[in-house]
Enzyme design. Structure first.
Site, PDB file in Angstrom:
ATOM      1  N   TYR A  82       0.837  -1.190   0.000  1.00  0.00           N
ATOM      2  CA  TYR A  82       0.000   0.000   0.000  1.00  0.00           C
ATOM      3  C   TYR A  82       0.877   1.247   0.000  1.00  0.00           C
ATOM      4  CZ  TYR A  82      -3.541   3.400   1.427  1.00  0.00           C
ATOM      5  OH  TYR A  82      -4.364   4.494   1.485  1.00  0.00           O
ATOM      6  N   ASP A 119      -3.032   5.652  -2.668  1.00  0.00           N
ATOM      7  CA  ASP A 119      -3.996   6.631  -2.184  1.00  0.00           C
ATOM      8  C   ASP A 119      -3.982   7.835  -3.119  1.00  0.00           C
ATOM      9  OD1 ASP A 119      -5.429   8.540  -0.804  1.00  0.00           O
ATOM     10  OD2 ASP A 119      -4.268   8.396   1.048  1.00  0.00           O
ATOM     11  N   HIS A 155      -7.292   4.400  -4.842  1.00  0.00           N
ATOM     12  CA  HIS A 155      -8.598   4.700  -4.250  1.00  0.00           C
ATOM     13  C   HIS A 155      -8.844   6.199  -4.283  1.00  0.00           C
ATOM     14  CE1 HIS A 155      -7.081   5.954  -0.249  1.00  0.00           C
ATOM     15  NE2 HIS A 155      -6.321   4.872  -0.237  1.00  0.00           N
ATOM     16  N   ARG A 175     -13.604   5.228  -1.883  1.00  0.00           N
ATOM     17  CA  ARG A 175     -13.570   5.426  -0.437  1.00  0.00           C
ATOM     18  C   ARG A 175     -14.664   6.409  -0.038  1.00  0.00           C
ATOM     19  NH1 ARG A 175      -8.540   8.037   3.109  1.00  0.00           N
ATOM     20  NH2 ARG A 175      -9.876   9.478   4.286  1.00  0.00           N
ATOM     21  N   GLU A 185     -14.268   4.255   5.225  1.00  0.00           N
ATOM     22  CA  GLU A 185     -13.281   4.776   6.165  1.00  0.00           C
ATOM     23  C   GLU A 185     -13.861   4.974   7.562  1.00  0.00           C
ATOM     24  OE1 GLU A 185     -10.502   4.834   7.214  1.00  0.00           O
ATOM     25  OE2 GLU A 185      -9.334   6.508   6.381  1.00  0.00           O
ATOM     26  N   ASP A 195      -1.301  15.696   6.458  1.00  0.00           N
ATOM     27  CA  ASP A 195      -2.139  15.030   5.449  1.00  0.00           C
ATOM     28  C   ASP A 195      -3.429  15.817   5.245  1.00  0.00           C
ATOM     29  OD1 ASP A 195      -3.184  13.169   3.694  1.00  0.00           O
ATOM     30  OD2 ASP A 195      -3.902  11.839   5.283  1.00  0.00           O
ATOM     31  N   ASN A 246      -9.261  -0.431   6.700  1.00  0.00           N
ATOM     32  CA  ASN A 246      -8.088   0.368   7.052  1.00  0.00           C
ATOM     33  C   ASN A 246      -7.784   0.168   8.529  1.00  0.00           C
ATOM     34  OD1 ASN A 246      -6.102   2.261   7.428  1.00  0.00           O
ATOM     35  ND2 ASN A 246      -7.410   4.041   7.108  1.00  0.00           N
ATOM     36  N   GLU A 305     -11.577   9.239  -2.895  1.00  0.00           N
ATOM     37  CA  GLU A 305     -12.494   9.462  -1.778  1.00  0.00           C
ATOM     38  C   GLU A 305     -13.506  10.563  -2.054  1.00  0.00           C
ATOM     39  OE1 GLU A 305      -9.830  12.143   1.241  1.00  0.00           O
ATOM     40  OE2 GLU A 305      -8.995  10.242   0.541  1.00  0.00           O
ATOM     41  N   CYS A 313      -6.999  13.755   7.057  1.00  0.00           N
ATOM     42  CA  CYS A 313      -6.926  12.358   7.458  1.00  0.00           C
ATOM     43  C   CYS A 313      -8.307  11.860   7.853  1.00  0.00           C
ATOM     44  CB  CYS A 313      -5.956  12.203   8.630  1.00  0.00           C
ATOM     45  SG  CYS A 313      -5.963  10.562   9.372  1.00  0.00           S
ATOM     46  N   ASP A 348      -6.236  10.345  -2.893  1.00  0.00           N
ATOM     47  CA  ASP A 348      -6.991  11.422  -2.241  1.00  0.00           C
ATOM     48  C   ASP A 348      -8.333  11.646  -2.951  1.00  0.00           C
ATOM     49  OD1 ASP A 348      -5.057  11.686  -0.345  1.00  0.00           O
ATOM     50  OD2 ASP A 348      -4.200  13.530  -1.134  1.00  0.00           O
TER      51      ASP A 348
END
Length: 297
Positions: free
Chosen positions: A48, A89, A116, A161, A191, A62, A213, A118, A126, A91
């Site tokens: 990952y 990731d 992924h 996500r 998430e 983040d 996660n 989101e 985060c 975002d």
């Protein structure tokens, strides 16, 4: 040596097959290419690439400050050294749905097996912090549709996500999960789930694979692999685990060095030179060089 033997296309096909296998796929988060090689050597199923880790590595929080160029560059560096599939990731896709579409193609070119996307607003934060927000459901679905339409390799995994549970409750997260699956998402990433019951509820709502996660010090109970598998989870990520371990060890080592003036007390905590060279395939590089560079005056 140099690059992993399987091609990006082969790793993507393997990833898709693994998600359909019914066996839990374990993806620790690599904080650099060398740690990705160690993940493979320890027998995990994938790697990952965490946005939080990349941000931290750059000395940034983040909160959406990294760029697609930075993410694609680090993803390429990590993906090239391992035979395992890598999931990155992405975002919020770094902008509007059209940006999300371009993000897919840049990450395909980087050689990763999937990404992924989101449903947070920009700038994101985060997923285990308070104060985050999500875009409306229509915008979130448009992001997923744009990503699915943009991919050129049908085996490139598009994971959706949703951070909706913490903002609007579990019912909204379930509804979004269903719409993301209908929009063509291959994998669902809910998430900040609290426990195994939350994952089981999502499992009952959608037919696509589900990701868990298991990040430390967050809002989710740290469930073991057997519990996750029983709840119907297909893939588990440990995004920041290795970075946290490495940074704690580094801090301890620096304190010892400062206080004692020597690293001698730390030798038994270090990776030995021979272990590092073995991980880097030094012997193969030497043999290759000797076989190719044979000219002598």
């Amino acid at each position: 040596m140099l690059h992993a033997t399987p091609t990006a296309a082969e790793k993507r096909a393997a990833f898709r097959a693994a998600l359909d296998s019914g066996e839990l796929q374990r993806f620790p988060g690599a904080f650099n290419p060398l740690s990705a090689k160690l993940i493979e050597r320890q027998g995990f199923e994938g790697v990952y690439i965490s946005g939080a880790v990349l941000s931290a590595d750059l000395g940034l929080p983040d909160i959406g400050l990294t760029t697609i160029t930075e993410v694609a560059g680090r993803a390429q560096q990590i993906a090239r050294v391992t035979s395992l599939p890598s999931l990155v990731d992405a975002d919020t896709g770094f902008g509007e749905p059209m940006n999300a579409a371009r993000t897919v193609q840049l990450l395909e070119d980087a050689g990763v097996a999937g990404m992924h996307l989101e449903d947070q607003v920009n700038p994101k934060r985060c997923g285990h912090l308070d104060g985050k927000d999500v875009v409306d459901r229509e915008t979130a679905v448009r992001r997923i549709k744009a990503a699915v339409q943009a991919r050129r390799d049908p085996n490139f995994i598009i994971a959706a996500r949703t951070d909706a549970k913490a903002v609007h409750g579990m019912a909204e997260a379930v509804d979004r999960a269903k719409e993301f699956a209908d929009a063509g998402a291959d994998l669902l990433f809910p998430e900040a789930m609290a426990d195994a019951a939350d994952f089981a509820r999502l499992r009952a709502a959608v037919d696509i694979p589900i990701l868990a996660n298991m990040t430390e010090f967050g809002k989710s109970e740290l469930l073991d692999a057997k519990t996750l598998e029983s709840a119907g989870v297909n893939l588990v990520i440990y995004p920041v685990t290795l970075l946290r371990l490495a940074m704690h060890a580094t801090e301890t080592g620096l304190r010892t060095l400062a206080e004692q003036g020597t690293q001698a007390p730390l030798l038994d905590r270090m990776q030995h030179r021979r272990e590092l060279y073995e991980l880097l395939d030094y012997a193969d590089y030497t043999a290759f060089d000797e076989n190719v560079f044979t000219f002598r005056l």
